[in-house]
Motif scaffolding. Structure first.
Motif, mmCIF file in Angstrom:
data_model
loop_
_atom_site.group_PDB
_atom_site.id
_atom_site.type_symbol
_atom_site.label_atom_id
_atom_site.label_comp_id
_atom_site.label_asym_id
_atom_site.label_seq_id
_atom_site.Cartn_x
_atom_site.Cartn_y
_atom_site.Cartn_z
ATOM 1 N N LEU A 147 0.302 4.117 9.976
ATOM 2 C CA LEU A 147 -0.530 4.219 8.783
ATOM 3 C C LEU A 147 0.106 3.497 7.597
ATOM 4 C CD1 LEU A 147 -3.150 5.337 7.609
ATOM 5 C CD2 LEU A 147 -1.899 7.398 6.951
ATOM 6 N N ILE A 148 1.426 3.558 7.509
ATOM 7 C CA ILE A 148 2.140 2.822 6.459
ATOM 8 C C ILE A 148 1.886 1.330 6.609
ATOM 9 C CG2 ILE A 148 4.434 2.223 5.584
ATOM 10 C CD1 ILE A 148 5.325 5.078 6.468
ATOM 11 N N GLU A 149 1.858 0.865 7.851
ATOM 12 C CA GLU A 149 1.584 -0.552 8.109
ATOM 13 C C GLU A 149 0.182 -0.924 7.648
ATOM 14 O OE1 GLU A 149 2.402 -4.399 9.184
ATOM 15 O OE2 GLU A 149 3.795 -2.715 9.103
ATOM 16 N N ILE A 150 -0.777 -0.040 7.877
ATOM 17 C CA ILE A 150 -2.151 -0.293 7.430
ATOM 18 C C ILE A 150 -2.225 -0.314 5.902
ATOM 19 C CG2 ILE A 150 -4.462 0.721 7.302
ATOM 20 C CD1 ILE A 150 -4.029 1.703 10.206
ATOM 21 N N ALA A 151 -1.587 0.662 5.262
ATOM 22 C CA ALA A 151 -1.591 0.736 3.799
ATOM 23 C C ALA A 151 -0.864 -0.447 3.180
ATOM 24 C CB ALA A 151 -0.952 2.042 3.340
ATOM 25 N N GLY A 152 0.182 -0.893 3.844
ATOM 26 C CA GLY A 152 0.969 -2.014 3.358
ATOM 27 C C GLY A 152 2.260 -1.621 2.676
ATOM 28 N N CYS A 153 2.448 -0.327 2.421
ATOM 29 C CA CYS A 153 3.665 0.134 1.741
ATOM 30 C C CYS A 153 3.748 1.652 1.851
ATOM 31 C CB CYS A 153 3.645 -0.275 0.261
ATOM 32 S SG CYS A 153 2.278 0.467 -0.668
ATOM 33 N N ASP A 154 4.829 2.196 1.314
ATOM 34 C CA ASP A 154 5.033 3.645 1.276
ATOM 35 C C ASP A 154 5.487 4.030 -0.131
ATOM 36 O OD1 ASP A 154 5.267 6.303 2.020
ATOM 37 O OD2 ASP A 154 6.775 5.964 3.582
ATOM 38 N N PHE A 155 5.463 5.300 -0.410
ATOM 39 C CA PHE A 155 5.864 5.857 -1.699
ATOM 40 C C PHE A 155 7.358 5.654 -1.948
ATOM 41 C CE2 PHE A 155 7.793 9.708 -3.614
ATOM 42 C CZ PHE A 155 7.235 9.647 -4.893
ATOM 43 N N ASP A 156 7.698 5.433 -3.233
ATOM 44 C CA ASP A 156 9.105 5.313 -3.602
ATOM 45 C C ASP A 156 9.476 6.276 -4.730
ATOM 46 O OD1 ASP A 156 11.646 3.764 -3.265
ATOM 47 O OD2 ASP A 156 11.292 3.364 -5.397
ATOM 48 N N SER A 157 8.655 6.346 -5.790
ATOM 49 C CA SER A 157 8.925 7.232 -6.926
ATOM 50 C C SER A 157 7.640 7.354 -7.755
ATOM 51 C CB SER A 157 10.069 6.680 -7.788
ATOM 52 O OG SER A 157 9.719 5.402 -8.305
ATOM 53 N N ASP A 158 7.722 8.104 -8.855
ATOM 54 C CA ASP A 158 6.560 8.191 -9.733
ATOM 55 C C ASP A 158 6.980 8.390 -11.180
ATOM 56 O OD1 ASP A 158 7.380 10.829 -9.685
ATOM 57 O OD2 ASP A 158 5.402 11.654 -9.295
ATOM 58 N N SER A 159 5.985 8.371 -12.064
ATOM 59 C CA SER A 159 6.216 8.517 -13.494
ATOM 60 C C SER A 159 5.848 9.929 -13.937
ATOM 61 C CB SER A 159 5.362 7.513 -14.270
ATOM 62 O OG SER A 159 3.997 7.895 -14.225
ATOM 63 N N ASP A 160 6.066 10.203 -15.217
ATOM 64 C CA ASP A 160 5.467 11.389 -15.819
ATOM 65 C C ASP A 160 3.977 11.143 -15.990
ATOM 66 O OD1 ASP A 160 7.766 13.075 -16.191
ATOM 67 O OD2 ASP A 160 8.423 11.715 -17.794
ATOM 68 N N TYR A 161 3.261 12.167 -16.434
ATOM 69 C CA TYR A 161 1.830 12.017 -16.709
ATOM 70 C C TYR A 161 1.704 11.339 -18.075
ATOM 71 C CZ TYR A 161 -3.118 13.253 -16.408
ATOM 72 O OH TYR A 161 -4.485 13.201 -16.310
ATOM 73 N N VAL A 162 1.436 10.027 -18.053
ATOM 74 C CA VAL A 162 1.469 9.250 -19.292
ATOM 75 C C VAL A 162 0.342 8.215 -19.319
ATOM 76 C CG1 VAL A 162 3.953 9.493 -19.631
ATOM 77 C CG2 VAL A 162 3.070 7.594 -18.250
ATOM 78 N N GLU A 163 0.119 7.691 -20.498
ATOM 79 C CA GLU A 163 -0.835 6.596 -20.648
ATOM 80 C C GLU A 163 -0.155 5.292 -20.242
ATOM 81 O OE1 GLU A 163 -2.367 4.418 -24.500
ATOM 82 O OE2 GLU A 163 -3.649 6.160 -24.135
#
Length: 282
Positions: A147-163
């Motif tokens: 599924l990662i191959e289909i998506a093209g990538c995987d998760f690495d990190s994220d931000s706070d809830y921001v604009e």
């Protein structure tokens, strides 16, 4: 077609019938001929969507509320929605009933879905199914390589809830998934970073990117120590044609407030329609 003609009792019915035949019969015959060669369009069939929201890693608190939001939104747009957290509902025989499978923040799918059912999902996709991942629905942490191959990538990190600032790919300006947005615009949500960019991968069309200069891409969290932003090329909504299958990711969906806007509602509906192959991109 049913036609009804009322004749007043004071009219000479024989004369009326003669005049009527003289005036209308040629036109009636022409109408019948034309009508017999006309193919009337059948009523459009509703899209059938299946939402899967089980998690095996972090579980977003608003998953049930998002499921409810999607059901109500889709009901207004001729999309029938079923919701499940039972992986048995993802077996091939059941998936064949659906046009699109939506992963709503369903983290680490490789741990919540048995291997044999994973294979059936990939088989369904390869036969023409559509997979749409919302927000953390792309977060696999290496648990499902196919599924990662289909998506093209995987998760690495994220931000706070921001604009942050969205950058519209000018190539797709006017596409329904962009919901009328042009060039760039600001939006508030929780933003994901990925382990690589999908730009340039076969079959991938990036519709939206994030301008990392407009926000802090990686929040301060112990597990993100040493993590780096993606840089100038940070896709946040893309779609992919892969053989007969269709895949779409949107970064929206952290919670209901990030979805309950005019842009997001139109964006989500158009994304589902594209993934279900019920509309053609420009």
């Amino acid at each position: 077609m049913l036609a009804m003609i009322r004749v007043m009792s004071s009219v000479n019915t024989r004369q009326f019938s003669s005049n009527l035949n003289h005036c209308l019969m040629p036109r009636l015959l022409l109408f019948i001929i034309l009508y017999s060669f006309t193919v009337l369009p059948s009523s459009a069939k509703n899209i059938e969507a299946l939402i899967y929201s089980a998690t095996a890693w972090y579980r977003h608190p608003e998953i049930p509320q998002i499921n409810g939001f999607l059901v109500r939104l889709c009901d207004k747009n001729n999309i029938n929605v079923s919701v499940t957290e039972n992986s048995n509902d993802l077996k091939l025989n059941n998936l064949k009933k659906f046009d699109v499978l939506i992963f709503n923040n369903s983290t680490n799918l490789g741990e919540s879905i048995p291997k044999n059912i994973q294979k059936e999902i990939i088989q369904w996709f390869n036969q023409g199914g559509g997979i749409m991942a919302m927000h953390a629905g792309i977060v696999q942490n290496g648990t499902w390589p196919e599924l990662i191959e289909i998506a093209g990538c995987d998760f690495d990190s994220d931000s706070d809830y921001v604009e942050a600032k969205f950058l519209v790919n000018p190539q797709f300006e006017g596409d329904p998934i962009l919901a009328g947005k042009k060039t760039q615009f600001s939006y508030t949500a929780d933003w994901l970073c990925f382990n690589r960019s999908v730009t340039g991968l076969p079959g991938v069309e990036v519709l939206l990117r994030l301008d990392e200069k407009s926000y802090v891409p990686v929040r301060n969290h112990p597990s993100y120590k040493g993590k780096k932003p993606m840089g100038k090329d940070h896709p946040i909504c893309w779609r992919r044609n892969l053989g007969k299958g269709r895949y779409l990711f949107t970064g929206l969906g952290h919670d209901v407030r990030s979805l309950n806007t005019d842009f997001a509602r139109n964006h989500i509906v158009a994304s589902i329609k594209w993934t279900a192959e019920k509309t053609k991109s420009k």
